[in-house]
Design a protein around this motif. Structure first.
Motif, PDB file in Angstrom:
ATOM      1  N   LYS A 143       0.835  -1.204   0.000  1.00 50.93           N
ATOM      2  CA  LYS A 143       0.000   0.000   0.000  1.00 50.93           C
ATOM      3  C   LYS A 143       0.872   1.257   0.000  1.00 50.93           C
ATOM      4  O   LYS A 143       0.569   2.239  -0.689  1.00 50.93           O
ATOM      5  CB  LYS A 143      -0.940  -0.010   1.206  1.00 50.93           C
ATOM      6  N   GLN A 147       1.211   4.269  -2.891  1.00 49.07           N
ATOM      7  CA  GLN A 147       1.203   5.697  -2.582  1.00 49.07           C
ATOM      8  C   GLN A 147       2.440   6.382  -3.156  1.00 49.07           C
ATOM      9  O   GLN A 147       2.366   7.507  -3.662  1.00 49.07           O
ATOM     10  CB  GLN A 147       1.141   5.915  -1.070  1.00 49.07           C
ATOM     11  N   LYS A 243      -4.970   5.010 -10.175  1.00 45.36           N
ATOM     12  CA  LYS A 243      -5.744   4.628  -9.002  1.00 45.36           C
ATOM     13  C   LYS A 243      -4.859   4.674  -7.757  1.00 45.36           C
ATOM     14  O   LYS A 243      -3.667   4.408  -7.808  1.00 45.36           O
ATOM     15  CB  LYS A 243      -6.332   3.230  -9.168  1.00 45.36           C
ATOM     16  N   THR A 244      -5.450   5.010  -6.613  1.00 46.08           N
ATOM     17  CA  THR A 244      -4.714   5.154  -5.365  1.00 46.08           C
ATOM     18  C   THR A 244      -4.807   3.878  -4.518  1.00 46.08           C
ATOM     19  O   THR A 244      -5.563   2.963  -4.834  1.00 46.08           O
ATOM     20  CB  THR A 244      -5.272   6.328  -4.548  1.00 46.08           C
ATOM     21  N   LYS A 245      -4.069   3.885  -3.399  1.00 53.51           N
ATOM     22  CA  LYS A 245      -4.110   2.712  -2.516  1.00 53.51           C
ATOM     23  C   LYS A 245      -5.509   2.527  -1.917  1.00 53.51           C
ATOM     24  O   LYS A 245      -5.920   1.401  -1.620  1.00 53.51           O
ATOM     25  CB  LYS A 245      -3.066   2.845  -1.406  1.00 53.51           C
ATOM     26  N   THR A 246      -6.239   3.633  -1.761  1.00 53.96           N
ATOM     27  CA  THR A 246      -7.619   3.539  -1.260  1.00 53.96           C
ATOM     28  C   THR A 246      -8.512   2.843  -2.285  1.00 53.96           C
ATOM     29  O   THR A 246      -9.324   1.978  -1.938  1.00 53.96           O
ATOM     30  CB  THR A 246      -8.190   4.942  -0.951  1.00 53.96           C
ATOM     31  N   ASP A 247      -8.325   3.199  -3.552  1.00 55.47           N
ATOM     32  CA  ASP A 247      -9.101   2.570  -4.630  1.00 55.47           C
ATOM     33  C   ASP A 247      -8.827   1.071  -4.709  1.00 55.47           C
ATOM     34  O   ASP A 247      -9.708   0.288  -5.063  1.00 55.47           O
ATOM     35  CB  ASP A 247      -8.744   3.200  -5.986  1.00 55.47           C
ATOM     36  N   LYS A 249      -7.694  -0.964  -2.236  1.00 56.89           N
ATOM     37  CA  LYS A 249      -7.683  -1.658  -0.949  1.00 56.89           C
ATOM     38  C   LYS A 249      -8.317  -3.046  -1.022  1.00 56.89           C
ATOM     39  O   LYS A 249      -7.738  -4.034  -0.560  1.00 56.89           O
ATOM     40  CB  LYS A 249      -8.408  -0.822   0.108  1.00 56.89           C
ATOM     41  N   ASN A 250      -9.501  -3.148  -1.600  1.00 56.78           N
ATOM     42  CA  ASN A 250     -10.212  -4.426  -1.638  1.00 56.78           C
ATOM     43  C   ASN A 250      -9.454  -5.475  -2.444  1.00 56.78           C
ATOM     44  O   ASN A 250      -9.389  -6.650  -2.052  1.00 56.78           O
ATOM     45  CB  ASN A 250     -11.617  -4.235  -2.219  1.00 56.78           C
TER      46      ASN A 250
END
Length: 291
Positions: A143, A147, A243-247, A249-250
């Motif tokens: 992750k 970032q 896309k970010t680490k939040t995008d 995550k799943n």
């Protein structure tokens, strides 16, 4: 005539910039510092360790852009400004210590796991807590990697980023596109030593190996690893699109879960193989793996 001279001059300038391209910042003794931080390579490691990159959850299908932008042999051709160079150096100053510390922690846990399961012959279930800890650390590290990719991209222009990605894809020229399983933890593969004749087994053991191990465990962990591999490729494509680490995550959580479950199967298989082999044969497997 003047236009022709100018055109030729510009052409020579461009050609010269390509021919004489060099790293923005030479790597210096950074490799030696990483080797010192890595410490001794694990006994079961199949190839030369690439510390700290080998300890990410996704360590083959994502680029390491901060280092490439500064240290690639042709990175000067990116045309980075002083402000951009400082920004990327600041990113490295934040990320590198975190990566080294986390990778050291992961390696320590992996070495402990290999000692416990392969040498000391502990039961599989007793090691699940360590595997969970490794999984969590590797996921967190990846992750942070995502970032870092995002942060570097925001520093660069679209053209610079496009060129940097080209550096990343041209670094590797694999001889084969064959699917390679990148496991959560590197553990021994006794089957290959038996197949190569380096560990001699009798007919009864061969039959047991075929019916009790090959027919049961590979179908479980290989399917999970292939599913994880497919998700890694998806992450690679999504990161490229910004896309970010939040995008992600799943998807990362799914990769972690799949590799974690696959490792359970690998450990169970090793426990079963040890029961089939004699103490001397198991000792030989370990000796061959340690080389």
């Amino acid at each position: 005539m003047i236009k022709k001279i100018v055109a030729v001059g510009l052409g020579l300038a461009v050609a010269s910039s390509l021919v004489f391209a060099e790293p923005v910042i030479p790597r210096g003794d950074f490799g030696a510092k990483l080797a010192k931080a890595a410490g001794k390579q694990g006994q079961f490691y199949k190839a030369k360790e690439n510390f700290p990159k080998d300890y990410f959850l996704v360590h083959e299908n994502l680029p390491f852009l901060a280092g490439l932008s500064l240290h690639h042999p042709k990175s000067s051709s990116l045309g980075l400004s002083k402000k951009q160079i400082k920004a990327i150096l600041d990113i490295k100053a934040r990320v590198v210590p975190l990566v080294i510390k986390a990778s050291q922690d992961i390696k320590m846990l992996e070495l402990k796991l290999s000692q416990n399961i392969a040498i000391d012959s502990n039961i599989a279930k007793s090691q699940f807590e360590i595997v969970d800890a490794i999984s969590e650390l590797r996921t967190h590290l990846t992750k942070e990697h995502l970032q870092c990719i995002n942060d570097v991209r925001t520093v660069l222009t679209k053209e610079q980023y496009k060129k940097l990605l080209a550096y990343a894809t041209k670094l590797y020229s694999p001889k084969s596109k064959k699917f390679i399983i990148d496991e959560l933890v590197i553990l021994p593969h006794p089957g290959k030593f038996i197949k190569m004749g380096q560990v001699i087994v009798d007919k009864k053991q061969k039959k047991r190996f075929k019916t009790e191990v090959k027919a049961v465990y590979p179908a479980v962990f290989q399917a999970k690893m292939r599913a994880a591999f497919d998700l890694e490729k998806k992450v690679q494509r999504m990161v490229k699109k910004g896309k970010t680490k939040t995008d992600l995550k799943n998807i990362l959580d799914k990769i972690s879960k799949l590799k974690r479950e696959a490792m359970d199967g690998r450990i169970d298989a090793l426990n079963h193989i040890q029961k089939i082999l004699t103490k001397e044969q198991w000792k030989k497997v370990n000796k061959l793996t340690y080389k």
